[in-house]
Design a protein around this motif. Structure first.
Motif, short mmCIF file in Angstrom:
data_model
loop_
_atom_site.label_atom_id
_atom_site.label_comp_id
_atom_site.label_asym_id
_atom_site.label_seq_id
_atom_site.Cartn_x
_atom_site.Cartn_y
_atom_site.Cartn_z
N GLY A 16 5.37 0.92 -0.86
CA GLY A 16 4.81 0.27 0.45
C GLY A 16 5.62 0.89 1.78
O GLY A 16 5.57 2.04 1.99
N ALA A 17 6.23 0.03 2.46
CA ALA A 17 6.89 0.39 3.58
C ALA A 17 7.80 1.29 3.42
O ALA A 17 8.33 2.18 4.21
N GLY A 18 8.34 1.22 2.18
CA GLY A 18 9.64 2.10 1.86
C GLY A 18 9.24 3.37 1.37
O GLY A 18 10.27 4.30 1.02
N PHE B 231 0.89 -1.28 -0.17
CA PHE B 231 0.16 0.06 0.11
C PHE B 231 0.93 1.23 0.03
O PHE B 231 1.79 1.42 0.86
N THR B 232 0.70 2.04 -0.95
CA THR B 232 1.61 3.20 -1.29
C THR B 232 0.91 4.47 -1.21
O THR B 232 -0.13 4.68 -2.06
N TYR C 119 -0.26 7.89 8.61
CA TYR C 119 0.46 6.84 8.84
C TYR C 119 -0.38 5.81 7.95
O TYR C 119 -1.71 5.83 7.87
N PRO C 120 0.19 4.44 7.88
CA PRO C 120 -0.81 3.34 7.16
C PRO C 120 -1.77 2.88 8.33
O PRO C 120 -1.06 2.36 9.45
N ASP C 121 -2.95 2.83 8.14
CA ASP C 121 -3.72 2.36 9.05
C ASP C 121 -4.37 1.00 8.65
O ASP C 121 -3.85 0.32 7.73
N ALA C 122 -5.34 0.63 9.55
CA ALA C 122 -5.98 -0.72 9.22
C ALA C 122 -6.44 -0.81 7.79
O ALA C 122 -6.40 -2.06 7.15
N GLU C 123 -6.81 0.20 7.10
CA GLU C 123 -7.44 -0.12 5.73
C GLU C 123 -6.23 0.03 4.79
O GLU C 123 -6.61 -0.90 3.71
N ALA C 124 -5.09 0.58 5.08
CA ALA C 124 -3.96 0.39 4.55
C ALA C 124 -3.38 -1.20 4.37
O ALA C 124 -3.04 -1.69 3.23
N ALA D 16 3.67 10.31 1.71
CA ALA D 16 5.01 9.82 1.80
C ALA D 16 5.12 8.70 2.77
O ALA D 16 5.94 8.81 3.78
N THR D 17 4.17 7.74 2.79
CA THR D 17 4.09 6.43 3.83
C THR D 17 3.47 5.55 3.15
O THR D 17 2.75 5.34 1.99
N GLY D 18 3.53 4.23 3.86
CA GLY D 18 3.11 2.93 3.17
C GLY D 18 3.21 1.70 3.97
O GLY D 18 3.99 2.02 5.11
#
Length: 321
Positions: free
Chosen positions: A147-149, A20-21, A123-128, A26-28
């Motif tokens: 993604g996380a990067g 998930f990007t 920040y990436p949440d539950a939906e992400a 600028a997060t994922g």
């Protein structure tokens, strides 16, 4: 069908990866979905880890099988993305079945700090996390600033202007007899990324823009002062199709950390949350030492790929730019 030239972690049969990007913020996050009966372990070396379910993976504890591994940005807030991964597994009736019959998905997770790039409140949440599961496939892993990067940085000790962009990297090796060892790393390191030849591939830029300089030298020069920023980490997963138990896998995760130290200098600092998960899907006979030695190799290669395939984002330049 997995392409024959796939040399990423999805070369391990049954492993699927989804990102998930969020480029605007600028997060994922990145999820690795495991086939049934996958055994998990972990080794944490950094002094500032952000993790979930790592105690469960210790060899002396009950549950050995894991359903997924989540890597996320967002610092500790990003751990909430694991809730979405659990919800996805529950919807598919996947998880540890308790004696009472209740299904509980086992989703260990680790996070990296990306709150000083892009949108600080995002920040990436539950939906992400749920969407990353929906996006998962056995195709070669998409690498770079995804993604996380997405918000990962390398050597941001003097802020974004002198840092290099980090990201996701992956690598795999197939050994004679069919044994596969692979890694996926999210690279957000305090230290520089170092090439196999010892040169800096990505990291701290000189103040005059003339190239890269040593993070360790910068730390030494400012030993009596606080560096402006020290909020980083390298997190990742090594996987094999070998048959290993939790104790053997923990040794593999420990040996894999050597690859991190080869490719990042300095590594495992008080300000990193360096953590490596290890997975074994159990299809091949495997020697622990052989798997661990190759795990270190593919971890180093994955870290270098992350640095080289990253793209500039939110004011942080990629090494190739």
């Amino acid at each position: 069908m997995i392409p024959a030239k796939n040399d990423t972690i999805t070369r391990v049969p049954g492993i699927r990866v989804g990102h998930f990007t969020d480029l605007a913020a600028a997060t994922g996050c990145t999820v690795l979905l495991c086939p049934p009966k996958t055994i998990g372990a972990v080794d944490v070396r950094g002094g500032a880890p952000g993790t979930r379910e790592t105690d469960l993976l210790q060899p002396h504890n009950l549950v050995a099988e894991v359903n997924a591994i989540l890597l996320a940005g967002g610092s500790a807030f990003g751990l909430t993305a694991a809730d979405g991964v659990m919800r996805w597994h529950k919807a598919h009736s996947l998880g540890y079945r308790s004696r009472s019959g209740v299904i509980v998905p086992i989703v260990p997770a680790a996070i990296l700090f990306d709150l000083t790039i892009g949108e600080p409140s995002a920040y990436p949440d539950a939906e992400a996390g749920y969407q990353a599961c929906e996006n998962a496939s056995a195709a070669p892993v998409l690498m770079g600033s995804v993604g996380a990067g997405t918000g990962a940085r390398i050597a941001a000790v003097f802020g974004n202007q002198r840092a290099s962009k980090g990201g996701i990297g992956s690598a795999a090796v197939k050994l004679p007899g069919g044994l596969i060892v692979a890694a996926l790393m999210a690279v957000n390191a305090v230290g520089n990324v170092i090439g196999a030849d010892g040169n800096i591939l990505a990291g701290l830029r000189a103040a005059d823009g003339s190239g890269f300089v040593s993070v360790l030298d910068a730390m030494t020069a400012l030993a009596s002062e606080d560096l402006p920023e020290r909020e980083n980490t390298v997190i990742g997963v090594v996987a094999t199709n070998g048959a290993l138990n939790k104790a053997q896998l923990q040794k593999v995760a420990q040996m894999a950390q050597a690859g991190l130290a080869r490719a990042v200098n300095p590594a495992h600092t008080l300000f990193d949350g360096d953590a490596i998960f290890a997975l074994a899907t159990g299809q091949q006979l495997a020697d622990t030492t052989l798997v661990g030695a190759h795990a270190a190799e593919v971890v180093a290669k994955a870290i270098r790929r992350a640095a080289l395939q990253a793209t500039s984002l939110a004011g942080v330049r990629a090494a190739r730019d």
